[in-house]
Design a protein around this motif. Sequence first.
Motif, PDB file in Angstrom:
ATOM      1  N   ASN A 178       0.850  -1.179   0.000  1.00 47.77           N
ATOM      2  CA  ASN A 178       0.000   0.000   0.000  1.00 47.77           C
ATOM      3  C   ASN A 178       0.894   1.240   0.000  1.00 47.77           C
ATOM      4  O   ASN A 178       1.823   1.333   0.818  1.00 47.77           O
ATOM      5  N   SER A 179       0.592   2.163  -0.894  1.00 42.54           N
ATOM      6  CA  SER A 179       1.474   3.321  -1.041  1.00 42.54           C
ATOM      7  C   SER A 179       0.666   4.602  -1.149  1.00 42.54           C
ATOM      8  O   SER A 179      -0.396   4.631  -1.798  1.00 42.54           O
ATOM      9  N   VAL A 180       1.170   5.650  -0.495  1.00 34.02           N
ATOM     10  CA  VAL A 180       0.590   6.995  -0.581  1.00 34.02           C
ATOM     11  C   VAL A 180       1.679   7.926  -1.093  1.00 34.02           C
ATOM     12  O   VAL A 180       2.762   8.012  -0.497  1.00 34.02           O
ATOM     13  N   ARG A 181       1.391   8.591  -2.204  1.00 36.78           N
ATOM     14  CA  ARG A 181       2.372   9.516  -2.783  1.00 36.78           C
ATOM     15  C   ARG A 181       1.901  10.948  -2.560  1.00 36.78           C
ATOM     16  O   ARG A 181       0.767  11.302  -2.875  1.00 36.78           O
ATOM     17  N   PHE A 182       2.797  11.749  -2.003  1.00 35.93           N
ATOM     18  CA  PHE A 182       2.519  13.162  -1.737  1.00 35.93           C
ATOM     19  C   PHE A 182       3.229  14.018  -2.773  1.00 35.93           C
ATOM     20  O   PHE A 182       4.321  13.667  -3.246  1.00 35.93           O
ATOM     21  N   ALA A 183       2.614  15.131  -3.099  1.00 37.38           N
ATOM     22  CA  ALA A 183       3.209  16.070  -4.051  1.00 37.38           C
ATOM     23  C   ALA A 183       3.184  17.470  -3.458  1.00 37.38           C
ATOM     24  O   ALA A 183       2.213  17.880  -2.822  1.00 37.38           O
ATOM     25  N   GLY A 184       4.284  18.166  -3.648  1.00 38.16           N
ATOM     26  CA  GLY A 184       4.406  19.533  -3.167  1.00 38.16           C
ATOM     27  C   GLY A 184       5.240  20.351  -4.133  1.00 38.16           C
ATOM     28  O   GLY A 184       5.701  19.842  -5.167  1.00 38.16           O
ATOM     29  N   PRO A 185       5.457  21.595  -3.819  1.00 36.05           N
ATOM     30  CA  PRO A 185       6.220  22.459  -4.729  1.00 36.05           C
ATOM     31  C   PRO A 185       7.675  22.037  -4.877  1.00 36.05           C
ATOM     32  O   PRO A 185       8.314  22.343  -5.886  1.00 36.05           O
ATOM     33  N   LEU A 186       8.231  21.332  -3.870  1.00 38.31           N
ATOM     34  CA  LEU A 186       9.632  20.925  -3.937  1.00 38.31           C
ATOM     35  C   LEU A 186       9.822  19.554  -4.594  1.00 38.31           C
ATOM     36  O   LEU A 186      10.949  19.191  -4.919  1.00 38.31           O
ATOM     37  N   GLY A 187       8.744  18.781  -4.763  1.00 38.34           N
ATOM     38  CA  GLY A 187       8.882  17.452  -5.350  1.00 38.34           C
ATOM     39  C   GLY A 187       7.834  16.504  -4.814  1.00 38.34           C
ATOM     40  O   GLY A 187       6.771  16.916  -4.321  1.00 38.34           O
ATOM     41  N   THR A 188       8.133  15.220  -4.868  1.00 40.39           N
ATOM     42  CA  THR A 188       7.202  14.185  -4.417  1.00 40.39           C
ATOM     43  C   THR A 188       7.895  13.247  -3.431  1.00 40.39           C
ATOM     44  O   THR A 188       9.117  13.112  -3.427  1.00 40.39           O
ATOM     45  N   ASN A 189       7.080  12.619  -2.614  1.00 44.95           N
ATOM     46  CA  ASN A 189       7.586  11.622  -1.675  1.00 44.95           C
ATOM     47  C   ASN A 189       6.486  10.590  -1.448  1.00 44.95           C
ATOM     48  O   ASN A 189       5.312  10.840  -1.751  1.00 44.95           O
ATOM     49  N   SER A 190       6.850   9.438  -0.921  1.00 43.45           N
ATOM     50  CA  SER A 190       5.864   8.383  -0.723  1.00 43.45           C
ATOM     51  C   SER A 190       6.102   7.671   0.599  1.00 43.45           C
ATOM     52  O   SER A 190       7.229   7.587   1.088  1.00 43.45           O
ATOM     53  N   ILE A 191       5.011   7.185   1.160  1.00 39.01           N
ATOM     54  CA  ILE A 191       5.047   6.335   2.345  1.00 39.01           C
ATOM     55  C   ILE A 191       4.296   5.063   1.992  1.00 39.01           C
ATOM     56  O   ILE A 191       3.176   5.118   1.464  1.00 39.01           O
ATOM     57  N   SER A 192       4.885   3.927   2.271  1.00 40.69           N
ATOM     58  CA  SER A 192       4.260   2.665   1.888  1.00 40.69           C
ATOM     59  C   SER A 192       4.399   1.633   2.996  1.00 40.69           C
ATOM     60  O   SER A 192       5.231   1.776   3.900  1.00 40.69           O
ATOM     61  N   THR A 193       3.568   0.627   2.925  1.00 43.34           N
ATOM     62  CA  THR A 193       3.646  -0.513   3.846  1.00 43.34           C
ATOM     63  C   THR A 193       3.695  -1.791   3.012  1.00 43.34           C
ATOM     64  O   THR A 193       2.974  -1.931   2.018  1.00 43.34           O
ATOM     65  N   ASN A 194       4.534  -2.706   3.437  1.00 39.16           N
ATOM     66  CA  ASN A 194       4.655  -4.000   2.778  1.00 39.16           C
ATOM     67  C   ASN A 194       3.992  -5.063   3.643  1.00 39.16           C
ATOM     68  O   ASN A 194       4.172  -5.079   4.863  1.00 39.16           O
ATOM     69  N   ALA A 195       3.259  -5.958   3.013  1.00 41.16           N
ATOM     70  CA  ALA A 195       2.493  -6.962   3.753  1.00 41.16           C
ATOM     71  C   ALA A 195       2.473  -8.281   2.998  1.00 41.16           C
ATOM     72  O   ALA A 195       2.729  -8.343   1.793  1.00 41.16           O
ATOM     73  N   LYS A 196       2.146  -9.335   3.735  1.00 43.01           N
ATOM     74  CA  LYS A 196       1.904 -10.653   3.175  1.00 43.01           C
ATOM     75  C   LYS A 196       0.403 -10.941   3.284  1.00 43.01           C
ATOM     76  O   LYS A 196      -0.265 -10.470   4.215  1.00 43.01           O
ATOM     77  N   PHE A 197      -0.123 -11.698   2.329  1.00 41.41           N
ATOM     78  CA  PHE A 197      -1.534 -12.061   2.437  1.00 41.41           C
ATOM     79  C   PHE A 197      -1.711 -13.561   2.296  1.00 41.41           C
ATOM     80  O   PHE A 197      -0.930 -14.250   1.640  1.00 41.41           O
ATOM     81  N   GLU A 198      -2.757 -14.043   2.973  1.00 37.90           N
ATOM     82  CA  GLU A 198      -3.118 -15.452   2.934  1.00 37.90           C
ATOM     83  C   GLU A 198      -4.567 -15.573   2.473  1.00 37.90           C
ATOM     84  O   GLU A 198      -5.424 -14.790   2.867  1.00 37.90           O
ATOM     85  N   ILE A 199      -4.829 -16.576   1.658  1.00 36.83           N
ATOM     86  CA  ILE A 199      -6.182 -16.819   1.163  1.00 36.83           C
ATOM     87  C   ILE A 199      -6.974 -17.562   2.232  1.00 36.83           C
ATOM     88  O   ILE A 199      -6.579 -18.627   2.687  1.00 36.83           O
TER      89      ILE A 199
END
Length: 310
Positions: A178-199
């Motif tokens: 899951n990732s969230v990308r932010f944008a501002g006047p100086l550029g962009t940055n992102s915060i993400s989480t990595n996960a495992k899933f089971e059926i």
Amino acid sequence: MATVQLFTQFPCQTRVSITPNSKSIFKPPSPVPMSSIIHRPVFSTRKIGVPRADFRVRATDAAGERGSALLAAEEAIEAVEETERLKKSLADSLYGTDRGLSASSETRAEIGDLITQLESKNPTPAPTEALFLLNGKWILAYTSFVNLFPLLSRGIVPLVKVDEISQTIDSDNFTVQNSVRFAGPLGTNSISTNAKFEIRSPKRVQIKFEQGVIGTPQLTDSIEIPEYVEVLGQKIDLNPIRGLLTSVQDTASSVARTISSQPPLKFSLPGDNAQSWLLTTYLDKDIRISRGDGGSVFVLIKEGSPLLNP
């Protein structure tokens, strides 16, 4: 003598000699008319086939089967067309809602009705058995998850806005990012989480988050300074300090090269609170509708789909 006895076992007729002056004891056969030979068929020409009544029944059954197949094909085409119409209507309704943050109550009701109709026409009743469709990057287009609204709200951080929220599924390794990308006047940055899933069922997967990542900022060489910013509903004019902000532009290029070369910051996410589940209620090559614990709904559109640009 033995030979004579052998031959006498077979019946034979004595040849009678007829002289011209003697009368024949045999009567010659009567001549056969040629017409009877010509017009009398040697073989029967009577046709052998299925009785007419039985043939009519079989023909009717075949016509009925063709009619049923044609009707089924027409109904299938109509169902596909109706689903495509609903998808287009949903994408149009989502436009301008800022992922649901700025949607009015009437718009939310309309979106909810379209979602329910699409769920009833789900072409993939067992999404976890069609991982090839789940695989890839999905862009969040709408959510009713209220805990996400503060993140989407404008004005919390001046000059910074949420540019994109996405979920990337790797079905080969059973991972979710899951990732969230932010944008501002100086550029962009992102915060993400990595996960495992089971059926856990044909529609449900259990997700366990393992790691958080703060991406490396991607800074720009030039700064776009707006005329004003909005903070907590108040507009602040930036024209008086435009000269001061412009002076920062000279050092932006060197700062961008320095920061962008740094690796991303990673941190672990331990504990039972880092778990969740997701129920997929609609899935095709363009749209995925999921419901989370708490009843929240998420509408995601596959990256590259024309529905991203209604």
